[in-house]
Design a protein around this motif. Structure first.
Motif, PDB file in Angstrom:
ATOM      1  N   ARG A 233      39.909  24.690  27.497  1.00 29.44           N
ATOM      2  CA  ARG A 233      39.930  25.426  28.761  1.00 29.44           C
ATOM      3  C   ARG A 233      41.261  26.130  29.016  1.00 29.44           C
ATOM      4  O   ARG A 233      41.330  27.048  29.826  1.00 29.44           O
ATOM      5  CB  ARG A 233      39.571  24.494  29.929  1.00 29.44           C
ATOM      6  CG  ARG A 233      38.102  24.082  29.897  1.00 29.44           C
ATOM      7  CD  ARG A 233      37.653  23.402  31.187  1.00 29.44           C
ATOM      8  NE  ARG A 233      38.388  22.190  31.514  1.00 29.44           N
ATOM      9  CZ  ARG A 233      38.168  21.001  30.965  1.00 29.44           C
ATOM     10  NH1 ARG A 233      37.244  20.849  30.040  1.00 29.44           N
ATOM     11  NH2 ARG A 233      38.871  19.950  31.332  1.00 29.44           N
TER      12      ARG A 233
ATOM     13  N   LYS B 189      33.202  31.482  28.884  1.00 30.72           N
ATOM     14  CA  LYS B 189      32.492  30.744  29.934  1.00 30.72           C
ATOM     15  C   LYS B 189      31.615  31.674  30.775  1.00 30.72           C
ATOM     16  O   LYS B 189      30.486  31.335  31.121  1.00 30.72           O
ATOM     17  CB  LYS B 189      33.495  30.017  30.832  1.00 30.72           C
ATOM     18  CG  LYS B 189      32.838  29.217  31.931  1.00 30.72           C
ATOM     19  CD  LYS B 189      33.860  28.552  32.816  1.00 30.72           C
ATOM     20  CE  LYS B 189      33.180  27.876  33.981  1.00 30.72           C
ATOM     21  NZ  LYS B 189      34.138  27.367  34.957  1.00 30.72           N
ATOM     22  N   SER B 190      32.114  32.851  31.090  1.00 36.01           N
ATOM     23  CA  SER B 190      31.409  33.742  32.026  1.00 36.01           C
ATOM     24  C   SER B 190      30.284  34.560  31.392  1.00 36.01           C
ATOM     25  O   SER B 190      29.352  34.943  32.088  1.00 36.01           O
ATOM     26  CB  SER B 190      32.404  34.672  32.719  1.00 36.01           C
ATOM     27  OG  SER B 190      32.966  35.571  31.789  1.00 36.01           O
TER      28      SER B 190
ATOM     29  N   TYR C  59      39.073  31.557  27.031  1.00 39.10           N
ATOM     30  CA  TYR C  59      38.105  30.596  27.578  1.00 39.10           C
ATOM     31  C   TYR C  59      37.261  31.193  28.705  1.00 39.10           C
ATOM     32  O   TYR C  59      36.029  31.076  28.688  1.00 39.10           O
ATOM     33  CB  TYR C  59      38.816  29.331  28.074  1.00 39.10           C
ATOM     34  CG  TYR C  59      37.883  28.422  28.833  1.00 39.10           C
ATOM     35  CD1 TYR C  59      36.986  27.607  28.154  1.00 39.10           C
ATOM     36  CD2 TYR C  59      37.876  28.401  30.225  1.00 39.10           C
ATOM     37  CE1 TYR C  59      36.105  26.787  28.843  1.00 39.10           C
ATOM     38  CE2 TYR C  59      36.999  27.583  30.919  1.00 39.10           C
ATOM     39  CZ  TYR C  59      36.114  26.781  30.227  1.00 39.10           C
ATOM     40  OH  TYR C  59      35.242  25.990  30.918  1.00 39.10           O
ATOM     41  N   GLU C  60      37.890  31.803  29.679  1.00 41.59           N
ATOM     42  CA  GLU C  60      37.143  32.312  30.844  1.00 41.59           C
ATOM     43  C   GLU C  60      36.104  33.349  30.442  1.00 41.59           C
ATOM     44  O   GLU C  60      35.010  33.387  31.013  1.00 41.59           O
ATOM     45  CB  GLU C  60      38.098  32.874  31.901  1.00 41.59           C
ATOM     46  CG  GLU C  60      38.867  31.798  32.649  1.00 41.59           C
ATOM     47  CD  GLU C  60      37.988  30.816  33.417  1.00 41.59           C
ATOM     48  OE1 GLU C  60      36.898  31.202  33.903  1.00 41.59           O
ATOM     49  OE2 GLU C  60      38.384  29.637  33.520  1.00 41.59           O
ATOM     50  N   THR C  61      36.428  34.179  29.462  1.00 39.85           N
ATOM     51  CA  THR C  61      35.453  35.178  29.011  1.00 39.85           C
ATOM     52  C   THR C  61      34.254  34.496  28.377  1.00 39.85           C
ATOM     53  O   THR C  61      33.103  34.822  28.688  1.00 39.85           O
ATOM     54  CB  THR C  61      36.100  36.165  28.020  1.00 39.85           C
ATOM     55  OG1 THR C  61      37.233  36.776  28.638  1.00 39.85           O
ATOM     56  CG2 THR C  61      35.116  37.246  27.600  1.00 39.85           C
TER      57      THR C  61
END
Length: 170
Positions: free
Chosen positions: A59, A68-69, A64-66
């Motif tokens: 994380r 995850k989204s 990571y955020e890309t």
């Protein structure tokens, strides 16, 4: 004598895991800013009905955020001739994503995530579930499409080094 889990030194755990050979993959997705990719070895088959794999992503990682989204991930299993791509997608040299993807020939399967045309295999997946464990998220990914590249030698990471796995047919 075994140690209780709470007493396990993280460096000792990492050393033990370095002794576990693992396939080298490049995970890809397509986010609002374009194609995104990262090197990963924490990938594992879960079941063939429905065809599902799991992928573990830290994380704290910059991509990571890309991942995850978007809700989809393409798992590109590298062959030995792709060894130079692994450190590039791991961030060595800090190249922008556009330059990283310029190093290979990429195609699109069902989800639109980049699939390395010459990868040993590319598994184009939809994320169906995710679970946070410690510092990572485990993504359960249902395979939507598969692309098989040329048959050849595999690439594993073991003992903090790359190794070629020879494939013999017949």
């Amino acid at each position: 004598m075994a140690m209780p889990a709470a007493d396990i030194d993280p460096a000792l755990f990492r050393e033990a895991m370095a002794r576990l050979g693992a396939a080298v993959t490049i995970l890809t997705t397509r986010g609002p800013e374009g194609d995104v990719g990262m090197t990963a070895s924490a990938v594992c088959s879960v079941t063939d009905t429905p065809p599902t794999v799991l992928v573990c992503i830290n994380r704290a990682g910059s991509q990571y955020e890309t991942f995850k989204s978007t809700g989809f991930i393409c798992i590109n299993v590298l062959a030995h001739e792709h060894e130079e791509l692994s450190p590039i997608f791991a961030g060595v040299g800090d190249l922008p994503m556009e330059q990283r993807f310029a190093r290979g020939e990429w195609i699109r399967l069902v989800t639109g995530a980049p699939a390395l045309r010459t990868a040993a295999a590319s598994l184009d997946c939809k994320v169906t579930q995710s679970v946070d464990v410690g510092t990572h998220t485990v993504f359960f990914c249902e395979v939507q499409a598969i692309h098989l590249g040329p048959a050849g030698s595999g690439l594993v990471y073991h003992g903090r080094a790359y190794h070629q796995i020879l494939h013999r047919f017949g």
